[in-house]
Design an enzyme around this catalytic site. Structure first.
Site, short mmCIF file in Angstrom:
data_model
loop_
_atom_site.label_atom_id
_atom_site.label_comp_id
_atom_site.label_asym_id
_atom_site.label_seq_id
_atom_site.Cartn_x
_atom_site.Cartn_y
_atom_site.Cartn_z
N ASP B 197 1.56 -1.71 0.16
CA ASP B 197 -0.25 -0.05 -0.46
C ASP B 197 0.52 1.23 0.44
OD1 ASP B 197 -1.74 2.10 0.38
OD2 ASP B 197 -3.12 1.20 2.47
N GLN B 200 0.78 6.48 1.06
CA GLN B 200 0.96 7.65 1.64
C GLN B 200 2.69 7.52 1.45
OE1 GLN B 200 -0.34 10.16 3.72
NE2 GLN B 200 -2.45 8.67 3.78
N LYS B 223 -3.28 12.13 -3.76
CA LYS B 223 -3.06 12.06 -2.19
C LYS B 223 -1.73 12.73 -3.33
CE LYS B 223 -4.38 8.97 0.27
NZ LYS B 223 -5.35 9.57 1.43
#
Ligand SMILES: [Zn+2]
Lengths: 147, 407
Positions: B197, B200, B223
């Protein structure tokens, strides 16, 4: 709107009050209310006898608005009959939705009137109404059981 | 002080003189530079049609714009085979694609799936679903209270019988980078597939799927300075080839008969229905923008801001900062003000134009693990400045007073 309209003395003091924050002995009804978005989580316990709310308290945690609203609500409903408490709940929710605006009409909400301006803060409306919705659910459960 | 990077983001121009926006929620979604907004506009003004459908000029242009975006993404993450880059809506959808298409078909009863305690719900709940449906076991790699995962923990949890490991690259709460390289290596040692993932990490760390040797990697465009609604899943071809489609319908078929159908080749097999070409074009423009700034500069600017914020926040009285001084951090810092619920902190900061996130950050098990039910999170992107951090700290000093505390 300004913070001084939200974090009034009534609200901040009640948010820290522990007077009604404890489990009660042999509650007749309880209901848990949660605001997943901000993490408010209260479990409201009631002792209803002969249609009268003889005892009420809550456990849980959450933001100042939700905690103060719960505490003030309990002050207001203690000793009242169930129908009266439900009427106050719909009046409070009406006030927050901006549907009930007449000051005279709202007077019986006493300290709970302090949340009137929250109606202008969409992000915090749920915090103010959590305890009252939880009360409605707890009392409706009560009626289900009586019937 | 004006910041030439911040100047490229139109959102910061409003009320810049009276009440500037102090945007510290980029881990939730970043702002977009003007070049991205213009690229999306340009697509809809001049080239919009349904990609892969029309055999006319506009349709060809839309298809070209969409497929060029795929090439750009592939080169951005150093994927050798662009057809292994699949556009999704966001990381959540990418993770669900892996879980439902790979997990539901290749995880068997008695197998184990391993994730970390640092995961966002989007890389947790899909695996809970797979494990429940298949009778597999979901195990957690735990971090210490500072978010640090030890080598011993990796070795203890990723053992024979583990078929899939899914781990975040950077925690969305603590901002700490996980030892993802070690996790992937260990997964491969026991014959497990490794999914990363990168939601971030993608705005902060140069991604390289070859160097990471991941099997799947997912991130969100929004993001990463792109429009909302476009995300990416990259996977190794040998895995993607053997996986059945996730969603079925238009655009993902080869041929259809009354009772069955055959699937299109990659990537179309996983891109059912009309795709978000405008979003993909925006993502391509965002990658251009990121590359024009350069990851060296991004890392340097962000390192300075992060370290500054970390030190400054530690000086604020009545503040608990979560996480460790050790480890590599990117983007997010989590904290709480003593005796004040995070939601109230966020409301009070908002009055000063300071935007932070409050709540459980879609990481409830992690919240329990670090000993709180919710917290505040300030998160940074390359457009943030030390002035933003100063504004945050100044506003934090007021919080307890609003709640009626003496200091
Ligand atoms: Zn609340």
């Amino acid at each position: 709107m300004g913070l001084d309209q939200i974090y009034t003395q009534v609200i901040t003091e009640n948010s820290r009050s522990t007077e009604h924050k404890h489990p009660i002995d042999c509650p007749t009804h309880s209901h848990e209310g949660v605001n997943p978005s901000c993490g408010d989580d209260i479990k409201l316990e009631l002792k209803v006898e002969d249609g009268i709310i003889k005892d009420a308290a809550f456990v849980g945690d959450g933001c100042a608005i939700s905690q103060a609203s719960t505490s003030i609500m309990i002050d207001l409903i203690l000793g009242r009959n169930v129908d009266d408490a439900k009427r106050l709940a719909s009046k409070f929710i009406g006030m927050i939705k901006g549907e009930v605006t007449d000051d005279e009409d709202l007077e019986e909400l006493e300290d709970a009137q302090a949340f009137k301006d929250i109606s202008h803060m969409p992000a915090r409306v749920k915090c103010a109404v959590l305890s009252w919705h939880t009360l409605e659910k707890a009392l409706n459960d009560a009626l289900d059981q009586v019937q | 002080m004006s910041n030439s990077i911040k100047d490229q983001f139109p959102v910061f121009r409003q009320n810049a003189d009276e009440k500037p926006i102090v945007y510290l929620d980029s881990a939730a979604t970043s702002q977009r530079p003007e070049s991205v907004i213009k690229a999306v506009d340009d697509f809809y003004y001049k080239h919009n049609a349904n990609p892969h459908r029309g055999s006319y000029q506009l349709g060809i242009e839309a298809t070209e714009a969409y497929e060029n975006a795929r090439l750009k993404v592939a080169s951005f993450i150093n994927a050798k085979d662009p057809s292994c880059v699949i556009f999704t809506r966001n990381t959540t959808e990418s993770m669900n694609l892996i879980a439902y298409s790979y997990g539901m078909n290749f995880i068997k009863e008695g197998d184990r799936v391993v994730i970390t305690i640092l995961e966002h719900h989007s890389n947790m709940i899909p695996w809970q679903q797979v494990c429940r449906a298949k009778g597999a076991k979901l195990d957690y790699i735990y971090a210490d209270k500072g978010g640090i995962i030890s080598d011993e923990e990796i070795e203890a949890k990723i053992t024979d019988g583990v078929k899939l490991v899914a781990a975040t690259h950077v925690s969305n709460v603590l901002g700490i980078k996980t030892p993802i390289e070690k996790i992937i290596k260990r997964a491969h040692e026991v014959g497990a597939v490794a999914a990363v993932d990168a939601a971030q990490s993608s705005p902060h760390i140069k991604l390289d799927v070859e160097a990471l040797d991941a099997d799947f990697l997912a991130f969100s465009g929004h993001k990463l300075y792109s429009p909302l609604g476009v995300g990416v899943l990259w996977g190794k071809r040998e895995l993607l080839d053997k996986m059945p489609p996730f969603l079925t319908g238009g655009d993902m078929i080869d041929s259809v008969r009354e009772q069955d159908a055959t699937w299109a080749e990659l990537p179309n097999k996983f891109e059912a229905g009309t795709q978000n070409a405008g979003g993909a074009v925006g993502l391509a423009a965002a990658i251009d923008w990121i590359e024009s700034v350069g990851f060296d500069k991004i890392e340097a600017v962000e390192r300075e801001i992060y370290d500054y914020a970390w030190a400054k926040l530690k000086e604020v009285p009545h503040l608990t900062v979560y996480g460790s001084d050790k480890g590599e951090h990117y983007g997010a810092i989590a904290f709480n003000v003593d005796d004040v619920h995070p939601h109230d902190v966020a409301t009070i900061l908002d009055a000063d134009g300071v935007c932070i996130r409050s709540g459980h950050h879609c990481a409830q098990p992690l919240m329990g693990h670090i000993g709180t039910s919710s917290c505040c999170r300030a998160s940074f992107a390359v457009y943030n400045t030390k002035e933003d951090v100063d504004a945050l700290c100044a506003s934090l000093l007021k919080v307890r007073k609003w709640l009626g505390f003496e200091d």
